[in-house]
Design a protein around this motif. Structure first.
Motif, PDB file in Angstrom:
ATOM      1  N   PRO A   1       0.822  -1.216   0.000  1.00 30.54           N
ATOM      2  CA  PRO A   1       0.000   0.000   0.000  1.00 30.54           C
ATOM      3  C   PRO A   1       0.854   1.263   0.000  1.00 30.54           C
ATOM      4  CG  PRO A   1       0.006  -0.994   2.183  1.00 30.54           C
ATOM      5  CD  PRO A   1       0.773  -1.925   1.280  1.00 30.54           C
ATOM      6  N   MET A   2       0.373   2.270  -0.701  1.00 28.82           N
ATOM      7  CA  MET A   2       1.046   3.571  -0.758  1.00 28.82           C
ATOM      8  C   MET A   2       0.056   4.626  -0.272  1.00 28.82           C
ATOM      9  SD  MET A   2       4.070   2.966  -2.213  1.00 28.82           S
ATOM     10  CE  MET A   2       4.693   4.280  -3.248  1.00 28.82           C
ATOM     11  N   ARG A   3       0.573   5.688   0.272  1.00 29.22           N
ATOM     12  CA  ARG A   3      -0.274   6.812   0.679  1.00 29.22           C
ATOM     13  C   ARG A   3       0.123   8.015  -0.167  1.00 29.22           C
ATOM     14  NH1 ARG A   3      -2.132   8.216   6.594  1.00 29.22           N
ATOM     15  NH2 ARG A   3      -2.371   5.977   6.413  1.00 29.22           N
ATOM     16  N   ASP A   4      -0.676   8.292  -1.177  1.00 28.69           N
ATOM     17  CA  ASP A   4      -0.411   9.382  -2.107  1.00 28.69           C
ATOM     18  C   ASP A   4       1.013   9.311  -2.672  1.00 28.69           C
ATOM     19  OD1 ASP A   4      -1.121  11.615  -3.611  1.00 28.69           O
ATOM     20  OD2 ASP A   4      -0.423  13.009  -2.069  1.00 28.69           O
ATOM     21  N   GLY A   5       1.408   8.111  -3.073  1.00 31.27           N
ATOM     22  CA  GLY A   5       2.715   7.917  -3.695  1.00 31.27           C
ATOM     23  C   GLY A   5       3.868   7.765  -2.719  1.00 31.27           C
ATOM     24  N   ILE A   6       3.570   7.710  -1.430  1.00 33.10           N
ATOM     25  CA  ILE A   6       4.625   7.603  -0.425  1.00 33.10           C
ATOM     26  C   ILE A   6       4.468   6.284   0.325  1.00 33.10           C
ATOM     27  CG2 ILE A   6       5.638   8.640   1.639  1.00 33.10           C
ATOM     28  CD1 ILE A   6       4.426  11.331   0.626  1.00 33.10           C
TER      29      ILE A   6
END
Length: 145
Positions: A37-42
């Motif tokens: 999983p990523m959070r807005d690309g991070i």
């Protein structure tokens, strides 16, 4: 082609999720790992570094999402940024490979992959990461981030 690297980890970068695979130069093949999983690309760097430490790759390959006309998009810039940070954090070689059409090809391949008895949990993004790793072993041509 002989390649000096033993294990290469591939990343199909995305803003919401990232496919990851590990490959072995002896066979020239890769295997998908669970979707990350990523959070807005991070990414959660601590969790990502744990996965990298578990598999101990000699180098990493990150997909570079170019447009069909070779131009770069915002996602291309974000993938390059991820690759630079990854290289800094793990202190190992990181290359980028043109990933155009890998996700589309991976979606097409996914059904036959599952029919061969592989996990139903395997995602197209993880298969795209496998394709990046296998392409690296075949061609050994990367772009620096």
């Amino acid at each position: 082609m002989d390649h000096p690297l033993q294990k290469v980890m591939g990343f199909d970068f995305g803003s919401q999720k990232m496919g990851i695979a590990i490959g072995n130069s002896l066979t020239g093949t890769g295997q998908p790992l669970p979707l990350f999983p990523m959070r807005d690309g991070i990414p959660d760097w601590d969790k990502l570094e744990q996965i990298i430490a578990q598999w101990q790759p000699d180098a990493c390959v990150v997909g570079l999402p170019l447009n069909m006309d070779d131009s770069e998009s915002e996602l291309s810039a974000r993938a390059r940024k991820f690759a630079r940070r990854l290289k800094h954090r793990i202190n190992k070689p990181v290359w980028m490979l043109d990933e155009r059409l890998t996700t589309r090809e991976a979606r097409h391949t996914l059904l036959s992959y599952q029919q061969q008895g592989h996990s139903k949990k395997t995602s197209a993004d993880s298969l795209a990461a496998v394709m990046l790793v296998e392409s690296w072993f075949r061609e050994s041509v990367g772009i620096t981030p």
